[in-house]
Write a protein that holds these residues in place. Structure first.
Motif, PDB file in Angstrom:
ATOM      1  N   ASP A  97       5.081   0.699  -8.857  1.00 54.00           N
ATOM      2  CA  ASP A  97       5.809   1.660  -8.036  1.00 54.00           C
ATOM      3  C   ASP A  97       5.628   1.493  -6.532  1.00 54.00           C
ATOM      4  N   HIS A  98       4.997   0.405  -6.111  1.00 55.07           N
ATOM      5  CA  HIS A  98       4.794   0.219  -4.675  1.00 55.07           C
ATOM      6  C   HIS A  98       4.484  -1.248  -4.355  1.00 55.07           C
ATOM      7  N   VAL A  99       4.586  -1.553  -3.070  1.00 50.89           N
ATOM      8  CA  VAL A  99       4.309  -2.904  -2.577  1.00 50.89           C
ATOM      9  C   VAL A  99       3.412  -2.815  -1.353  1.00 50.89           C
ATOM     10  N   HIS A 100       2.480  -3.745  -1.276  1.00 49.36           N
ATOM     11  CA  HIS A 100       1.625  -3.931  -0.097  1.00 49.36           C
ATOM     12  C   HIS A 100       2.083  -5.213   0.582  1.00 49.36           C
ATOM     13  N   ILE A 101       2.233  -5.169   1.887  1.00 46.70           N
ATOM     14  CA  ILE A 101       2.469  -6.394   2.649  1.00 46.70           C
ATOM     15  C   ILE A 101       1.402  -6.478   3.736  1.00 46.70           C
ATOM     16  N   PHE A 102       0.917  -7.672   3.963  1.00 46.28           N
ATOM     17  CA  PHE A 102      -0.094  -7.917   4.991  1.00 46.28           C
ATOM     18  C   PHE A 102       0.405  -9.097   5.795  1.00 46.28           C
ATOM     19  N   PHE A 103       0.581  -8.887   7.080  1.00 40.47           N
ATOM     20  CA  PHE A 103       1.228  -9.915   7.891  1.00 40.47           C
ATOM     21  C   PHE A 103       0.704  -9.909   9.319  1.00 40.47           C
ATOM     22  N   GLY A 104       0.814 -11.076   9.950  1.00 34.45           N
ATOM     23  CA  GLY A 104       0.534 -11.206  11.364  1.00 34.45           C
ATOM     24  C   GLY A 104       1.797 -10.805  12.109  1.00 34.45           C
ATOM     25  N   MET A 105       1.741  -9.700  12.798  1.00 29.67           N
ATOM     26  CA  MET A 105       2.932  -9.125  13.420  1.00 29.67           C
ATOM     27  C   MET A 105       3.340  -9.879  14.681  1.00 29.67           C
ATOM     28  N   PRO A 106       4.628 -10.227  14.763  1.00 31.99           N
ATOM     29  CA  PRO A 106       5.103 -10.888  15.987  1.00 31.99           C
ATOM     30  C   PRO A 106       5.174  -9.898  17.150  1.00 31.99           C
ATOM     31  N   VAL A 107       5.000 -10.374  18.351  1.00 32.66           N
ATOM     32  CA  VAL A 107       5.028  -9.502  19.521  1.00 32.66           C
ATOM     33  C   VAL A 107       6.447  -9.070  19.885  1.00 32.66           C
ATOM     34  N   THR A 108       7.437  -9.639  19.238  1.00 34.12           N
ATOM     35  CA  THR A 108       8.825  -9.378  19.602  1.00 34.12           C
ATOM     36  C   THR A 108       9.472  -8.227  18.834  1.00 34.12           C
ATOM     37  N   THR A 109       8.718  -7.518  18.031  1.00 33.01           N
ATOM     38  CA  THR A 109       9.309  -6.446  17.237  1.00 33.01           C
ATOM     39  C   THR A 109       8.336  -5.288  17.101  1.00 33.01           C
ATOM     40  N   CYS A 110       8.841  -4.148  16.616  1.00 31.99           N
ATOM     41  CA  CYS A 110       7.963  -3.010  16.342  1.00 31.99           C
ATOM     42  C   CYS A 110       7.802  -2.866  14.830  1.00 31.99           C
ATOM     43  N   ILE A 111       6.754  -2.184  14.410  1.00 33.91           N
ATOM     44  CA  ILE A 111       6.450  -2.055  12.988  1.00 33.91           C
ATOM     45  C   ILE A 111       7.594  -1.385  12.241  1.00 33.91           C
ATOM     46  N   ALA A 112       8.146  -0.307  12.788  1.00 33.06           N
ATOM     47  CA  ALA A 112       9.216   0.429  12.091  1.00 33.06           C
ATOM     48  C   ALA A 112      10.419  -0.473  11.818  1.00 33.06           C
ATOM     49  N   ASP A 113      10.844  -1.242  12.806  1.00 34.81           N
ATOM     50  CA  ASP A 113      11.981  -2.150  12.614  1.00 34.81           C
ATOM     51  C   ASP A 113      11.640  -3.236  11.600  1.00 34.81           C
ATOM     52  N   PHE A 114      10.440  -3.762  11.697  1.00 40.06           N
ATOM     53  CA  PHE A 114      10.022  -4.849  10.820  1.00 40.06           C
ATOM     54  C   PHE A 114       9.962  -4.395   9.364  1.00 40.06           C
ATOM     55  N   VAL A 115       9.245  -3.319   9.095  1.00 45.21           N
ATOM     56  CA  VAL A 115       9.116  -2.822   7.725  1.00 45.21           C
ATOM     57  C   VAL A 115      10.473  -2.352   7.201  1.00 45.21           C
ATOM     58  N   GLY A 116      11.278  -1.727   8.058  1.00 43.02           N
ATOM     59  CA  GLY A 116      12.623  -1.307   7.650  1.00 43.02           C
ATOM     60  C   GLY A 116      13.468  -2.483   7.197  1.00 43.02           C
ATOM     61  N   ALA A 117      13.387  -3.584   7.902  1.00 44.14           N
ATOM     62  CA  ALA A 117      14.146  -4.783   7.523  1.00 44.14           C
ATOM     63  C   ALA A 117      13.631  -5.356   6.206  1.00 44.14           C
ATOM     64  N   VAL A 118      12.315  -5.419   6.037  1.00 48.23           N
ATOM     65  CA  VAL A 118      11.734  -5.936   4.787  1.00 48.23           C
ATOM     66  C   VAL A 118      12.210  -5.083   3.612  1.00 48.23           C
ATOM     67  N   LYS A 119      12.188  -3.774   3.769  1.00 51.25           N
ATOM     68  CA  LYS A 119      12.615  -2.882   2.694  1.00 51.25           C
ATOM     69  C   LYS A 119      14.102  -3.034   2.397  1.00 51.25           C
ATOM     70  N   ALA A 120      14.926  -3.076   3.430  1.00 58.03           N
ATOM     71  CA  ALA A 120      16.382  -3.176   3.237  1.00 58.03           C
ATOM     72  C   ALA A 120      16.769  -4.491   2.563  1.00 58.03           C
ATOM     73  N   ILE A 121      16.221  -5.584   3.050  1.00 59.61           N
ATOM     74  CA  ILE A 121      16.581  -6.892   2.501  1.00 59.61           C
ATOM     75  C   ILE A 121      16.061  -7.044   1.071  1.00 59.61           C
ATOM     76  N   SER A 122      14.834  -6.576   0.807  1.00 62.26           N
ATOM     77  CA  SER A 122      14.272  -6.725  -0.539  1.00 62.26           C
ATOM     78  C   SER A 122      14.978  -5.825  -1.551  1.00 62.26           C
ATOM     79  N   SER A 123      15.359  -4.620  -1.171  1.00 62.35           N
ATOM     80  CA  SER A 123      16.091  -3.766  -2.117  1.00 62.35           C
ATOM     81  C   SER A 123      17.467  -4.362  -2.393  1.00 62.35           C
ATOM     82  N   GLY A 124      18.077  -4.972  -1.392  1.00 58.19           N
ATOM     83  CA  GLY A 124      19.348  -5.668  -1.602  1.00 58.19           C
ATOM     84  C   GLY A 124      19.213  -6.794  -2.609  1.00 58.19           C
TER      85      GLY A 124
END
Length: 151
Positions: free
Chosen positions: A52-79
């Motif tokens: 019922d859940h996913v953990h992601i662990f990543f080296g965050m790029p300086v060019t984005t914010c966490i909310a945008d990054f996680v939102g994109a991961v969720k949107a693309i993976s649910s698609g």
């Protein structure tokens, strides 16, 4: 001339009790999410989870914010789940996510924790795990805005 080393551990959950992540395609989902992370310019350190859940662990790029990054991961993976018709109905993630940062010296411990989710959840529920993470990191939260938990 911008340099950083920011390791983020994020957790997000499936919306709807009937939409559990099945063992038959769980590893493929995790691999796909790892590819999304890399494609978004981050370094994928670990992806794992349970029904019922996913953990992601990543080296965050300086060019984005966490909310945008996680939102994109969720949107693309649910698609991806929906395009591949891996469940009956529509697959969605619940709104929101948890995210905490870790030092480089903690990476090995976090990676092992994420890749051993199946064993971990023989002992703890997702709710227990998530609340422990928030409390350990002293993240203030309001119970009414937490995930819908199904134990």
């Amino acid at each position: 001339n911008t340099y950083s080393q920011i390791s983020i551990h994020s957790v997000f959950a499936v919306k709807g009790r009937e939409n559990f992540i099945l063992s038959e395609w769980r590893d493929d989902l995790h691999k796909y999410i790892s590819g999304i992370i890399t494609g978004k310019g981050a370094k994928s350190l670990a992806v794992g989870g349970w029904k019922d859940h996913v953990h992601i662990f990543f080296g965050m790029p300086v060019t984005t914010c966490i909310a945008d990054f996680v939102g994109a991961v969720k949107a693309i993976s649910s698609g991806w789940v929906n395009e591949n018709k891996l469940i009956k109905g529509v697959f969605r993630w619940q709104s929101g996510y948890g995210a905490v940062s870790h030092s480089k010296s903690q990476r090995h411990t976090v990676i092992n924790y994420i890749i051993n989710q199946e064993e971990h959840h023989k002992i703890k529920t997702f709710k227990e795990e998530y609340l422990k993470m928030l409390n350990d990191f002293e993240v203030e939260y309001d119970e009414k805005y937490l995930f819908d938990f199904y134990d």
